[in-house]
Write a protein that holds these residues in place. Structure first.
Motif, PDB file in Angstrom:
ATOM      1  N   PRO A 369      24.908  18.109  40.238  1.00 39.54           N
ATOM      2  CA  PRO A 369      23.691  17.562  39.601  1.00 39.54           C
ATOM      3  C   PRO A 369      22.453  17.820  40.439  1.00 39.54           C
ATOM      4  N   ASN A 370      21.323  17.887  39.752  1.00 40.35           N
ATOM      5  CA  ASN A 370      20.006  18.033  40.400  1.00 40.35           C
ATOM      6  C   ASN A 370      19.904  19.292  41.256  1.00 40.35           C
ATOM      7  N   SER A 371      20.677  20.345  40.885  1.00 39.25           N
ATOM      8  CA  SER A 371      20.572  21.615  41.610  1.00 39.25           C
ATOM      9  C   SER A 371      21.160  22.707  40.737  1.00 39.25           C
ATOM     10  N   PHE A 372      20.925  23.954  41.168  1.00 36.99           N
ATOM     11  CA  PHE A 372      21.514  25.088  40.472  1.00 36.99           C
ATOM     12  C   PHE A 372      22.785  25.569  41.177  1.00 36.99           C
ATOM     13  N   ASP A 373      23.259  24.776  42.123  1.00 41.60           N
ATOM     14  CA  ASP A 373      24.424  25.158  42.900  1.00 41.60           C
ATOM     15  C   ASP A 373      25.704  24.752  42.163  1.00 41.60           C
ATOM     16  N   ARG A 374      26.796  25.349  42.556  1.00 37.25           N
ATOM     17  CA  ARG A 374      28.093  25.005  42.000  1.00 37.25           C
ATOM     18  C   ARG A 374      29.152  25.184  43.095  1.00 37.25           C
ATOM     19  N   LYS A 375      30.257  24.461  42.960  1.00 39.71           N
ATOM     20  CA  LYS A 375      31.333  24.501  43.934  1.00 39.71           C
ATOM     21  C   LYS A 375      32.593  25.065  43.282  1.00 39.71           C
ATOM     22  N   THR A 376      33.275  25.948  44.029  1.00 36.39           N
ATOM     23  CA  THR A 376      34.518  26.513  43.530  1.00 36.39           C
ATOM     24  C   THR A 376      35.613  25.457  43.586  1.00 36.39           C
ATOM     25  N   LEU A 377      36.356  25.342  42.463  1.00 35.60           N
ATOM     26  CA  LEU A 377      37.428  24.359  42.390  1.00 35.60           C
ATOM     27  C   LEU A 377      38.804  24.995  42.539  1.00 35.60           C
ATOM     28  N   PHE A 378      39.119  25.937  41.667  1.00 43.50           N
ATOM     29  CA  PHE A 378      40.436  26.559  41.728  1.00 43.50           C
ATOM     30  C   PHE A 378      40.393  27.918  41.034  1.00 43.50           C
ATOM     31  N   LEU A 379      41.424  28.711  41.320  1.00 40.32           N
ATOM     32  CA  LEU A 379      41.577  30.037  40.713  1.00 40.32           C
ATOM     33  C   LEU A 379      42.953  30.123  40.086  1.00 40.32           C
ATOM     34  N   LEU A 380      42.984  30.510  38.786  1.00 40.03           N
ATOM     35  CA  LEU A 380      44.233  30.663  38.047  1.00 40.03           C
ATOM     36  C   LEU A 380      44.426  32.122  37.644  1.00 40.03           C
ATOM     37  N   LYS A 381      45.678  32.535  37.627  1.00 45.87           N
ATOM     38  CA  LYS A 381      46.017  33.835  37.065  1.00 45.87           C
ATOM     39  C   LYS A 381      46.705  33.585  35.731  1.00 45.87           C
ATOM     40  N   ALA A 382      46.213  34.223  34.675  1.00 44.32           N
ATOM     41  CA  ALA A 382      46.712  33.949  33.328  1.00 44.32           C
ATOM     42  C   ALA A 382      47.295  35.215  32.694  1.00 44.32           C
ATOM     43  N   ARG A 383      48.397  35.033  32.006  1.00 43.92           N
ATOM     44  CA  ARG A 383      49.021  36.114  31.234  1.00 43.92           C
ATOM     45  C   ARG A 383      49.222  35.629  29.815  1.00 43.92           C
ATOM     46  N   ILE A 384      49.042  36.533  28.879  1.00 40.75           N
ATOM     47  CA  ILE A 384      49.260  36.187  27.476  1.00 40.75           C
ATOM     48  C   ILE A 384      49.641  37.439  26.704  1.00 40.75           C
ATOM     49  N   ASN A 385      50.532  37.275  25.769  1.00 43.20           N
ATOM     50  CA  ASN A 385      50.926  38.367  24.879  1.00 43.20           C
ATOM     51  C   ASN A 385      50.129  38.238  23.591  1.00 43.20           C
ATOM     52  N   ILE A 386      49.409  39.295  23.240  1.00 42.69           N
ATOM     53  CA  ILE A 386      48.531  39.273  22.066  1.00 42.69           C
ATOM     54  C   ILE A 386      48.989  40.312  21.059  1.00 42.69           C
ATOM     55  N   SER A 387      49.055  39.929  19.805  1.00 40.88           N
ATOM     56  CA  SER A 387      49.370  40.861  18.722  1.00 40.88           C
ATOM     57  C   SER A 387      48.078  41.379  18.111  1.00 40.88           C
ATOM     58  N   ALA A 388      48.026  42.680  17.900  1.00 40.48           N
ATOM     59  CA  ALA A 388      46.840  43.308  17.317  1.00 40.48           C
ATOM     60  C   ALA A 388      47.158  43.821  15.920  1.00 40.48           C
ATOM     61  N   THR A 389      46.220  43.632  15.029  1.00 36.12           N
ATOM     62  CA  THR A 389      46.321  44.174  13.672  1.00 36.12           C
ATOM     63  C   THR A 389      45.217  45.192  13.476  1.00 36.12           C
ATOM     64  N   ILE A 390      45.583  46.385  13.020  1.00 38.15           N
ATOM     65  CA  ILE A 390      44.614  47.463  12.794  1.00 38.15           C
ATOM     66  C   ILE A 390      44.567  47.757  11.298  1.00 38.15           C
ATOM     67  N   ASN A 391      43.365  47.890  10.775  1.00 37.41           N
ATOM     68  CA  ASN A 391      43.209  48.159   9.350  1.00 37.41           C
ATOM     69  C   ASN A 391      42.016  49.085   9.145  1.00 37.41           C
TER      70      ASN A 391
END
Length: 517
Positions: A369-391
């Motif tokens: 608050p009251n600033s433009f600063d920010r603090k790092t909290l955590f880092l996650l690595k994410a994986r996801i399987n995505i289906s694509a539809t082409i038309n």
């Protein structure tokens, strides 16, 4: 295939050569089969017949001797062609030589006025002239210029004229003799010159400019464009004609080459449909690479991006249920999530589906608050399987994404202690389904245009992905097809030639494991 049938004919009569030495693999290939060539040839011949009917014949005049009468002057004026019938047309494909069209037993009629004069005596009337057994042979040379645009020029044109007959009003046998001895040869010579002149004129005035409407580059948005230049000259075989397009996305601010090559495309040896069109996964993966390099695959989540009725908001209060220390250390503060892929996600084509498996980093920050600063909290690595539809919609390739699996998280680093990753997955899967997928699909719905000439559109297209067929020589490539497709030619200046050309095969091809080399 083109908007103007006479352009279709001239293009499909083109004498074409094989792919140039050292040409790179195309990203997409359009194949016109013999069935498609014959279809277009029919309408092209009809259009060429109309063009030939516009041949202008000059007036003929002179004098000749008529027995005891002496010298008589004559004039044949207002010559016009009311009918030019092209019959017995044939299209032949010669591998390595070209595609040629021949027309035989063609007929033309000519009408006009005649007048003869001797001193103060003037006779006049009308005549009807018929020319039979006209034969025409045409072939065009089609290539590409250094920009990758198609070019065309007349490689060969010849014609011959057989029998000529005339019907002259009035019983004037000596005038018929005049025609056969003087005028017939003039009419033959004029037609011999004008027929091929009209073919060349049509090529220069209509076909060549129209070919220039086939796009070489198209701008998609402020980030990317697509290169549809020809990577080689069109290739003719005994049964079809192939057009190899580069099909590569490029960055508008930095046009650097992608770090992988297009796979080889070998269409199945099938010829029962008019058009076969293959799109390699290379096209889609170059798009992914360009947008990744431009940073347009990065997402920033802020609290204002979350729906008001969402059960989870981006603040320490909502996330405190998962990370108790967060609420104690930073009470009533907003959070920010930065999501970025580790690398450009590439399509993987397997039997009956198209998938992506992106790996992403999710960095969380607390906004002080009251600033433009920010603090790092955590880092996650994410994986996801995505289906694509082409038309395909009208003249554009479009797509959409749906989750093939839930987002799976791995905690890489934390400044707020350990926490329940499974509960965090619930929150981030909600954000993904409500924010990321709609945002991406809105862009994919816009799609990108196909390399089609002006005023040409598709409709009623259906795409399927099917099994690999080794007998087609595709190896690890997969393909699908369009059923009951149609192309509407929106004709300019010739609405009576509005036709549908059926596109009944669509091919989506890709290596089973796509990616950089």
């Amino acid at each position: 295939m083109m908007a103007r049938p006479y352009c279709v004919a001239l293009l499909l009569l083109a004498e074409v050569f094989g792919l140039g030495d050292g040409a790179s693999n195309p990203g997409c290939v359009a194949r016109i089969t013999r069935k498609g060539l014959d279809y277009a040839h029919q309408y092209g011949v009809a259009a060429l017949q109309t063009e030939l009917s516009t041949i202008k014949l000059p007036d003929l005049s002179g004098s000749f001797e008529v027995g005891w009468i002496g010298s008589v002057s004559y004039e044949f004026t207002s010559l016009r062609i009311p009918s030019f019938k092209l019959q017995n047309s044939d299209l032949t494909l010669h591998p390595g030589q070209g595609v040629r069209a021949s027309l035989s037993n063609t007929y033309v009629s000519v009408r006009g006025n005649w007048k003869v004069q001797k001193s103060f005596i003037t006779l006049k009337g009308t005549f009807d002239l018929s020319v039979y057994r006209i034969s025409i042979s045409v072939s065009l040379k089609m290539n590409k210029d250094h920009y990758g645009r198609p070019t065309v020029s007349v490689a060969h044109c010849s014609n011959s004229i057989g029998h000529v007959s005339i019907d002259i009003s009035g019983n004037l046998s000596w005038l018929l003799n005049l025609f056969h001895t003087r005028i017939e040869s003039n009419i033959k010579n004029i037609l011999n010159q004008e027929i091929c002149k009209m073919v060349r004129k049509s090529t220069t005035s209509y076909l060549k400019p129209y070919l220039q409407t086939l796009p070489v580059t198209l701008m998609i948005d402020q980030v990317a464009g697509i290169d549809y230049s020809l990577v080689g000259s069109p290739q003719v075989t005994s049964q079809d004609l192939d057009l190899p397009f580069k099909g590569e996305f490029f960055g508008r601010s930095q046009h650097s080459p992608v770090p992988f090559d297009a796979p080889s495309i070998r269409l199945p040896q099938k010829h029962e449909h008019m058009i076969y069109f293959a799109v390699s996964d290379y096209v889609f993966n170059t798009a992914s690479w360009v947008y990744y390099q431009a940073g347009y695959m990065n997402f920033i989540f802020r609290n204002e991006n979350i729906p008001q009725d969402a059960p989870f908001h981006l603040d320490t209060k909502s996330f405190g249920a998962v990370i108790p220390q967060l609420a104690r250390s930073y009470p009533n503060m907003e959070l920010e999530l930065e999501v970025s892929p580790e690398s450009a996600p590439f399509l993987t084509i397997s039997p009956r589906n198209v998938t992506l498996v992106p790996v992403m980093n999710i960095q969380a920050f607390v906004l002080l608050p009251n600033s433009f600063d920010r603090k790092t909290l955590f880092l996650l690595k994410a994986r996801i399987n995505i289906s694509a539809t082409i038309n395909v919609s009208s003249y554009r390739i479009v797509g959409s994404l749906t989750p093939g699996s839930k987002l799976k998280l791995e905690l890489k680093h934390s400044n707020v202690g350990s926490f329940n990753v499974e509960l965090m997955e619930v929150i981030l899967n909600f954000y993904t389904s409500k924010i990321i997928y709609p945002s991406i699909n809105a862009k994919l719905k816009e799609g990108f245009p196909l390399p089609l000439p002006k005023d040409t559109f598709f409709n009623s297209l259906e795409i399927q992905i099917c099994e690999v067929s080794e007998k087609w020589g595709l190896g690890g490539l997969l393909q699908g097809w369009i059923h009951q497709g149609a192309l509407n030619s929106q004709l300019h200046h010739r609405p009576n030639f509005h036709r549908k050309l059926f596109f009944e095969f669509w091919c989506i091809m890709g290596e089973e494991s796509s990616g950089g080399k």
